[in-house]
Design a protein around this motif. Structure first.
Motif, PDB file in Angstrom:
ATOM      1  N   LEU A 129       0.830  -1.203   0.000  1.00  0.00           N
ATOM      2  CA  LEU A 129       0.000   0.000   0.000  1.00  0.00           C
ATOM      3  C   LEU A 129       0.864   1.253   0.000  1.00  0.00           C
ATOM      4  O   LEU A 129       0.545   2.245  -0.676  1.00  0.00           O
ATOM      5  N   ALA A 130       1.982   1.219   0.733  1.00  0.00           N
ATOM      6  CA  ALA A 130       2.898   2.357   0.734  1.00  0.00           C
ATOM      7  C   ALA A 130       3.476   2.594  -0.655  1.00  0.00           C
ATOM      8  O   ALA A 130       3.598   3.741  -1.106  1.00  0.00           O
ATOM      9  N   ALA A 131       3.811   1.511  -1.362  1.00  0.00           N
ATOM     10  CA  ALA A 131       4.319   1.649  -2.732  1.00  0.00           C
ATOM     11  C   ALA A 131       3.245   2.228  -3.650  1.00  0.00           C
ATOM     12  O   ALA A 131       3.528   3.070  -4.522  1.00  0.00           O
ATOM     13  N   ASP A 132       2.008   1.776  -3.474  1.00  0.00           N
ATOM     14  CA  ASP A 132       0.883   2.291  -4.247  1.00  0.00           C
ATOM     15  C   ASP A 132       0.739   3.800  -4.034  1.00  0.00           C
ATOM     16  O   ASP A 132       0.642   4.582  -4.992  1.00  0.00           O
ATOM     17  N   ARG A 133       0.751   4.215  -2.784  1.00  0.00           N
ATOM     18  CA  ARG A 133       0.570   5.635  -2.476  1.00  0.00           C
ATOM     19  C   ARG A 133       1.750   6.476  -2.951  1.00  0.00           C
ATOM     20  O   ARG A 133       1.570   7.647  -3.321  1.00  0.00           O
ATOM     21  N   ALA A 134       2.945   5.915  -2.932  1.00  0.00           N
ATOM     22  CA  ALA A 134       4.110   6.668  -3.408  1.00  0.00           C
ATOM     23  C   ALA A 134       3.965   7.007  -4.890  1.00  0.00           C
ATOM     24  O   ALA A 134       4.267   8.128  -5.315  1.00  0.00           O
ATOM     25  N   GLY A 135       3.505   6.038  -5.691  1.00  0.00           N
ATOM     26  CA  GLY A 135       3.277   6.322  -7.107  1.00  0.00           C
ATOM     27  C   GLY A 135       2.207   7.366  -7.307  1.00  0.00           C
ATOM     28  O   GLY A 135       2.347   8.273  -8.144  1.00  0.00           O
ATOM     29  N   MET A 136       1.115   7.251  -6.541  1.00  0.00           N
ATOM     30  CA  MET A 136       0.044   8.234  -6.630  1.00  0.00           C
ATOM     31  C   MET A 136       0.543   9.631  -6.299  1.00  0.00           C
ATOM     32  O   MET A 136       0.102  10.622  -6.901  1.00  0.00           O
ATOM     33  N   THR A 137       1.474   9.717  -5.353  1.00  0.00           N
ATOM     34  CA  THR A 137       1.982  11.020  -4.925  1.00  0.00           C
ATOM     35  C   THR A 137       2.672  11.757  -6.061  1.00  0.00           C
ATOM     36  O   THR A 137       2.527  12.977  -6.208  1.00  0.00           O
ATOM     37  N   VAL A 138       3.419  11.033  -6.888  1.00  0.00           N
ATOM     38  CA  VAL A 138       4.117  11.675  -8.010  1.00  0.00           C
ATOM     39  C   VAL A 138       3.101  12.276  -8.986  1.00  0.00           C
ATOM     40  O   VAL A 138       3.229  13.422  -9.414  1.00  0.00           O
ATOM     41  N   ALA A 139       2.075  11.488  -9.326  1.00  0.00           N
ATOM     42  CA  ALA A 139       1.043  11.997 -10.231  1.00  0.00           C
ATOM     43  C   ALA A 139       0.304  13.175  -9.607  1.00  0.00           C
ATOM     44  O   ALA A 139       0.012  14.173 -10.285  1.00  0.00           O
ATOM     45  N   PHE A 140      -0.003  13.055  -8.331  1.00  0.00           N
ATOM     46  CA  PHE A 140      -0.744  14.092  -7.629  1.00  0.00           C
ATOM     47  C   PHE A 140       0.048  15.399  -7.597  1.00  0.00           C
ATOM     48  O   PHE A 140      -0.498  16.481  -7.814  1.00  0.00           O
ATOM     49  N   ALA A 141       1.360  15.284  -7.338  1.00  0.00           N
ATOM     50  CA  ALA A 141       2.210  16.476  -7.289  1.00  0.00           C
ATOM     51  C   ALA A 141       2.247  17.165  -8.645  1.00  0.00           C
ATOM     52  O   ALA A 141       2.157  18.399  -8.738  1.00  0.00           O
ATOM     53  N   GLY A 142       2.370  16.377  -9.722  1.00  0.00           N
ATOM     54  CA  GLY A 142       2.385  16.970 -11.055  1.00  0.00           C
ATOM     55  C   GLY A 142       1.075  17.666 -11.387  1.00  0.00           C
ATOM     56  O   GLY A 142       1.063  18.742 -11.991  1.00  0.00           O
ATOM     57  N   LEU A 143      -0.037  17.055 -10.992  1.00  0.00           N
ATOM     58  CA  LEU A 143      -1.346  17.662 -11.245  1.00  0.00           C
ATOM     59  C   LEU A 143      -1.502  18.974 -10.487  1.00  0.00           C
ATOM     60  O   LEU A 143      -1.973  19.973 -11.051  1.00  0.00           O
ATOM     61  N   ILE A 144      -1.104  18.993  -9.216  1.00  0.00           N
ATOM     62  CA  ILE A 144      -1.176  20.231  -8.431  1.00  0.00           C
ATOM     63  C   ILE A 144      -0.315  21.304  -9.074  1.00  0.00           C
ATOM     64  O   ILE A 144      -0.710  22.479  -9.183  1.00  0.00           O
ATOM     65  N   GLY A 145       0.873  20.921  -9.526  1.00  0.00           N
ATOM     66  CA  GLY A 145       1.746  21.890 -10.183  1.00  0.00           C
ATOM     67  C   GLY A 145       1.103  22.478 -11.428  1.00  0.00           C
ATOM     68  O   GLY A 145       1.166  23.691 -11.662  1.00  0.00           O
ATOM     69  N   CYS A 146       0.469  21.634 -12.257  1.00  0.00           N
ATOM     70  CA  CYS A 146      -0.217  22.120 -13.459  1.00  0.00           C
ATOM     71  C   CYS A 146      -1.344  23.080 -13.082  1.00  0.00           C
ATOM     72  O   CYS A 146      -1.521  24.132 -13.718  1.00  0.00           O
ATOM     73  N   ALA A 147      -2.121  22.720 -12.057  1.00  0.00           N
ATOM     74  CA  ALA A 147      -3.239  23.567 -11.632  1.00  0.00           C
ATOM     75  C   ALA A 147      -2.752  24.919 -11.129  1.00  0.00           C
ATOM     76  O   ALA A 147      -3.349  25.965 -11.429  1.00  0.00           O
ATOM     77  N   VAL A 148      -1.646  24.919 -10.390  1.00  0.00           N
ATOM     78  CA  VAL A 148      -1.096  26.170  -9.867  1.00  0.00           C
ATOM     79  C   VAL A 148      -0.567  27.026 -11.018  1.00  0.00           C
ATOM     80  O   VAL A 148      -0.761  28.258 -11.044  1.00  0.00           O
ATOM     81  N   CYS A 149       0.102  26.416 -11.988  1.00  0.00           N
ATOM     82  CA  CYS A 149       0.566  27.171 -13.164  1.00  0.00           C
ATOM     83  C   CYS A 149      -0.596  27.851 -13.874  1.00  0.00           C
ATOM     84  O   CYS A 149      -0.475  28.986 -14.350  1.00  0.00           O
ATOM     85  N   GLU A 150      -1.719  27.141 -13.956  1.00  0.00           N
ATOM     86  CA  GLU A 150      -2.877  27.653 -14.687  1.00  0.00           C
ATOM     87  C   GLU A 150      -3.602  28.777 -13.961  1.00  0.00           C
ATOM     88  O   GLU A 150      -4.101  29.706 -14.580  1.00  0.00           O
ATOM     89  N   ARG A 151      -3.684  28.702 -12.629  1.00  0.00           N
ATOM     90  CA  ARG A 151      -4.575  29.615 -11.916  1.00  0.00           C
ATOM     91  C   ARG A 151      -3.874  30.530 -10.913  1.00  0.00           C
ATOM     92  O   ARG A 151      -4.518  31.449 -10.395  1.00  0.00           O
ATOM     93  N   VAL A 152      -2.607  30.293 -10.616  1.00  0.00           N
ATOM     94  CA  VAL A 152      -1.880  31.179  -9.690  1.00  0.00           C
ATOM     95  C   VAL A 152      -0.797  31.920 -10.472  1.00  0.00           C
ATOM     96  O   VAL A 152      -0.898  33.116 -10.710  1.00  0.00           O
ATOM     97  N   SER A 153       0.255  31.221 -10.863  1.00  0.00           N
ATOM     98  CA  SER A 153       1.299  31.791 -11.720  1.00  0.00           C
ATOM     99  C   SER A 153       2.186  30.660 -12.197  1.00  0.00           C
ATOM    100  O   SER A 153       2.312  29.625 -11.536  1.00  0.00           O
TER     101      SER A 153
END
Length: 280
Positions: A129-153
């Protein structure tokens, strides 16, 4: 001059939000969930020697969309280099570098999510489960970064992605070692709350039109399927369980990102007619 004064109001608000999440994770009482990791999941059927076959195979859309996105980004980078060598780029066609970096992280994270989730569902336990969540974290971080680029700066997106990545991996470690799920819940649900809030604000300068509302829709629908794992399995007469549907639906959250990037690519070609002859 204070460093904070150099930040825009949306950037200061983002910094405050991350600070609150960090303080909550560090000092709030632990939310213990001992023994989490082994399921149970409604559909435990095997197929051709593959245990928990549907919950394993339903991760293929993550891998497919991740590879698709990575191939597109590779094509875009190669095309951009050829066009730039031939002639200066039209200002409207300059690619948003930080957003593209976040997109690389997001799509690579989808491939890691597919691998980690399949690995977990083959034999569910706390370590997997920890390995599963670690992979999800990478995708999640990239998505947050894209969202911030789009709506913050644009400049805030890449640091935001790395903050979420570091916080997420730390949360996974804390959950695995101390059974404290609070930091992981803050990363997951706090992050999606941020995406929801960003979906309601005006796009930043240079935004490429990422429709965050659709990302939230697919994420929320996936959560509903996850919560209704067993009822859906019974309602479909053991054809498909909610957890398998969760994987399919969560993978669809990549489509708005792909659509926005491809639209940006078409805009690049439109402003640089010489690039139309450059193909993969």
């Amino acid at each position: 001059m204070s460093q904070l004064s150099l930040l825009s109001r949306p950037e200061r608000a983002l910094l405050l939000f991350f600070g609150l999440l960090l303080l909550t994770g560090l000092f709030a009482p632990a939310l213990l969930a001992p023994g989490v990791g082994g399921g149970p999941f409604a559909d435990e059927r095997g197929w051709a020697g593959l245990p928990h076959a549907m919950d394993v195979l339903s991760n293929l859309p993550f891998a497919a969309l991740g590879v698709w996105g990575l191939r597109w980004l590779q094509w875009h980078d190669r095309t951009h280099e050829h066009v730039q060598d031939a002639a200066p780029l039209h200002p409207a066609a300059q690619p948003p570098v930080n957003l593209l970096d976040c997109a690389w992280m997001f799509f690579a994270g989808l491939v890691l999510t597919a691998a980690g989730s399949a690995f977990y569902h083959l034999q569910p336990d706390a370590v997997r489960l920890a390995a599963d969540r670690a992979g999800m974290t990478v995708a999640f971080a990239g998505l947050i970064g894209c969202a911030v680029c789009e709506r913050v700066s644009a400049r805030a997106g890449w640091p935001a992605a790395w903050f979420v990545l570091a916080a997420g991996l730390l949360a996974v470690a804390v959950c695995h070692t101390n059974d404290n799920v609070l930091p992981w819940a803050l990363v997951q649900f706090g992050g999606m709350l941020l995406v929801l809030a960003l979906a309601l604000v005006r796009p930043a300068q240079g935004a490429i039109g990422l429709r965050l509302g659709w990302v939230i829709f697919f994420y929320a629908l996936a959560k509903l399927f996850e919560l209704a794992d067993a009822p859906i399995y019974e309602a479909t007469h053991h054809l498909l369980a909610g957890h398998s549907l969760k994987h399919f639906t969560a993978a669809l959250a990549a489509l708005p990102v792909l659509h926005a990037l491809q639209a940006m690519g078409r805009e690049t070609l439109r402003h640089n007619s010489g690039a139309a002859a450059v193909t993969a």
